[in-house]
Design an enzyme around this catalytic site. Structure first.
Site, short mmCIF file in Angstrom:
data_model
loop_
_atom_site.label_atom_id
_atom_site.label_comp_id
_atom_site.label_asym_id
_atom_site.label_seq_id
_atom_site.Cartn_x
_atom_site.Cartn_y
_atom_site.Cartn_z
N GLY A 231 49.45 53.83 44.10
CA GLY A 231 49.24 54.88 45.09
C GLY A 231 49.54 56.28 44.59
N PRO A 275 49.91 51.62 39.10
CG PRO A 275 50.19 53.03 37.26
CD PRO A 275 50.76 51.80 37.92
N GLY A 276 46.60 52.76 39.70
CA GLY A 276 45.20 52.61 39.35
C GLY A 276 44.60 53.99 39.17
NE ARG A 277 43.86 57.59 44.26
CZ ARG A 277 42.78 57.25 44.94
NH1 ARG A 277 41.65 57.87 44.71
NH2 ARG A 277 42.84 56.31 45.88
CE1 TYR A 317 38.34 54.28 51.00
CE2 TYR A 317 37.52 55.22 48.96
CZ TYR A 317 38.00 54.14 49.66
OH TYR A 317 38.15 52.94 49.03
CB CYS A 346 16.25 56.09 51.99
SG CYS A 346 14.99 56.73 50.90
C1 PLP Z 1 44.45 49.27 44.83
C2 PLP Z 1 45.77 48.74 44.53
C3 PLP Z 1 46.62 49.40 43.64
C4 PLP Z 1 46.26 50.71 43.00
O1 PLP Z 1 46.17 51.74 43.92
P1 PLP Z 1 46.03 53.24 43.38
O2 PLP Z 1 46.05 54.07 44.62
O3 PLP Z 1 44.73 53.32 42.67
O4 PLP Z 1 47.18 53.52 42.49
C5 PLP Z 1 47.83 48.83 43.34
N1 PLP Z 1 48.21 47.65 43.89
C6 PLP Z 1 47.42 46.98 44.76
C7 PLP Z 1 47.89 45.71 45.32
C8 PLP Z 1 46.18 47.50 45.12
O5 PLP Z 1 45.41 46.84 45.97
#
Ligand code: PLP
Length: 416
Positions: A231, A275-277, A317, A346
């Site tokens: 997150g 972390p992903g984003r 979003y 479209c």
């Molecule tokens: C999507 C997700 C993340 C990563 O979220 P980010 O906002 O991209 O950091 C981490 N853990 C779980 C379980 C998720 O579903």
């Protein structure tokens, strides 16, 4: 020589020696362009978040699962989260071993759960019924449980994944039942995890979630790890001067909490974040081409080839992405005024940016959509039978590498 209206990439030198028009002419439009050194820098910031020694960063691969980027993340010492057997499959292809992957399952079938168990991958379950399933499939095994402490946060209701109104995780009031299921299948609880939501810009809520999870963790003996989720936000409004998440502040507060917990827990437990984003978003500019400029009943539209099949976040979003304009000719950029930037799908919801203040665009201009590296390509589709774009990497040695080819028309027939 081209003209660039680049309030952000002009400063951070995203393209370095590369040139948007050359990239598009070589690899086609639209095009996901990644910068290796930014991607590596974000991996390192996360790895160095705290001084606590047994701290691990599980990259949340759903944000961006490009194989080359996964290999780089692994080189940088990141572990990986998987949300599906497909993600496990791709992570293994990138070189991740079973002990480096955590499968965070949600409402999965027995076959999907078995896919992870057979590979010796740690599974986090999301409900008591799935804990029962795990116990049937893997009696005597080790398992992780996703907990919902009641704390949630996020940039949009669709990404708040903790708190009292979400499908995710186990309510602690059911812990007695949970212990009973663990006992009846001789399972050992190896870890607790949570993920409260996506895109926080202040440390407060995250740390609140950390403390809430640790308070619950104290009631279980012999945990091997505790995972606080992802997150971590990035500033999507850079052109307007939005500040970054203060990682130094977050890191020092988190570090103190971790050392403190380990001391009282009486064991050098491992901690993880997901972390992903934060890892992927800022390493990418999505390039597209302006094909039409029009006025409809007093509203100005800039028509591009970046439909929501290419970048879905604005549609799903209402997300903001900063937009830049690059021009091949010498025509200077005009005064700024509000336009709506749209794609070629479209549907009337196919809007990249509404009432965005930009210089007047012309046919043939290239637009750069910033911070597109997370939930960009990974959410793209073939809707309208459009082809998903290629991805290229600007490498640290100055070369450009194709890291995923564009779809071909034949790909549209592959499953028939
Ligand atoms: C999507 C997700 C993340 C990563 O979220 P980010 O906002 O991209 O950091 C981490 N853990 C779980 C379980 C998720 O579903």
């Amino acid at each position: 020589m081209s003209h660039l209206w680049s309030p952000v990439t002009g400063k951070n030198r995203f393209f370095d020696a590369a040139e948007p028009f050359e990239l598009i002419s070589e690899f086609g439009s639209p095009l996901y362009v990644y910068n290796e050194s930014i991607f590596r820098a974000r991996c390192r910031e996360m790895r160095n978040l705290v001084s606590y020694p047994r701290f691990f960063v599980n990259y949340s691969v759903k944000a961006n699962s490009n194989l080359t980027l996964l290999r780089i993340a692994r080189e940088e010492g990141l572990l990986a989260d998987a949300m599906s057997p497909g993600e496990i499959f791709v992570e293994e292809a990138a070189g991740y071993t079973s002990d480096e992957i955590l499968y965070i399952s949600n409402n999965v079938s027995e076959a999907e759960m078995r896919y992870a168990i057979d590979r010796g991958i740690m599974v986090s379950v999301d409900s008591l019924s799935q804990l029962e399933m795990f116990g049937r499939l893997c009696p005597g095994g080790k398992v992780c449980v996703r907990v919902n402490t009641g704390v949630g946060a996020g940039h949009h209701a669709k990404v708040i994944t903790g708190g009292k109104k979400t499908k995710f995780a186990v309510d602690p009031s059911l812990f007695d039942d949970m212990r009973e299921i663990l006992r009846s299948h001789r399972l050992s609880l190896a870890g607790l995890n949570q993920h409260i939501g996506s895109l926080f810009m202040e440390p407060g809520k995250y740390l609140e979630g950390v403390s809430a999870l640790l308070a619950l963790a104290h009631t279980f003996e012999d945990l091997e790890f505790i995972d606080f989720g992802g997150g971590f936000g990035i500033p999507y409004e850079k052109a307007a001067g939005q500040p970054r998440l203060d990682l130094a502040d977050l890191g020092s507060k988190l570090d103190a909490i971790l050392h403190d917990f380990a001391r009282t827990y009486g064991k050098s437990i491992a901690f993880k974040v997901e972390p992903g984003r934060y890892i992927a978003a800022e390493s990418c500019v999505l390039l597209g081409t302006v094909h039409a400029v029009k006025e409809n009943y007093g509203h100005r539209y800039v028509g591009t080839d970046v439909g929501f099949n290419v970048l879905a976040r604005p549609m799903i979003y209402d997300s903001h992405h900063d937009i830049e304009l690059y021009r091949a000719s010498d025509t200077p950029f005009s005064d700024l005024y509000p336009v709506t930037v749209v794609g070629n799908i479209c549907e009337s919801g196919d809007i990249l940016a509404k009432d965005r203040v930009l210089p007047q665009a012309q046919e043939g201009d290239i637009i750069g959509i910033l911070d597109a590296g997370a939930y960009g390509y990974s959410m793209s589709s073939n809707y309208n039978n459009r082809l998903r774009p290629a991805e290229v990497l600007l490498r640290e040695d100055g070369t450009v590498k194709l890291i995923r080819r564009r779809d071909t028309l034949d790909d549209l027939l592959r499953n028939f």
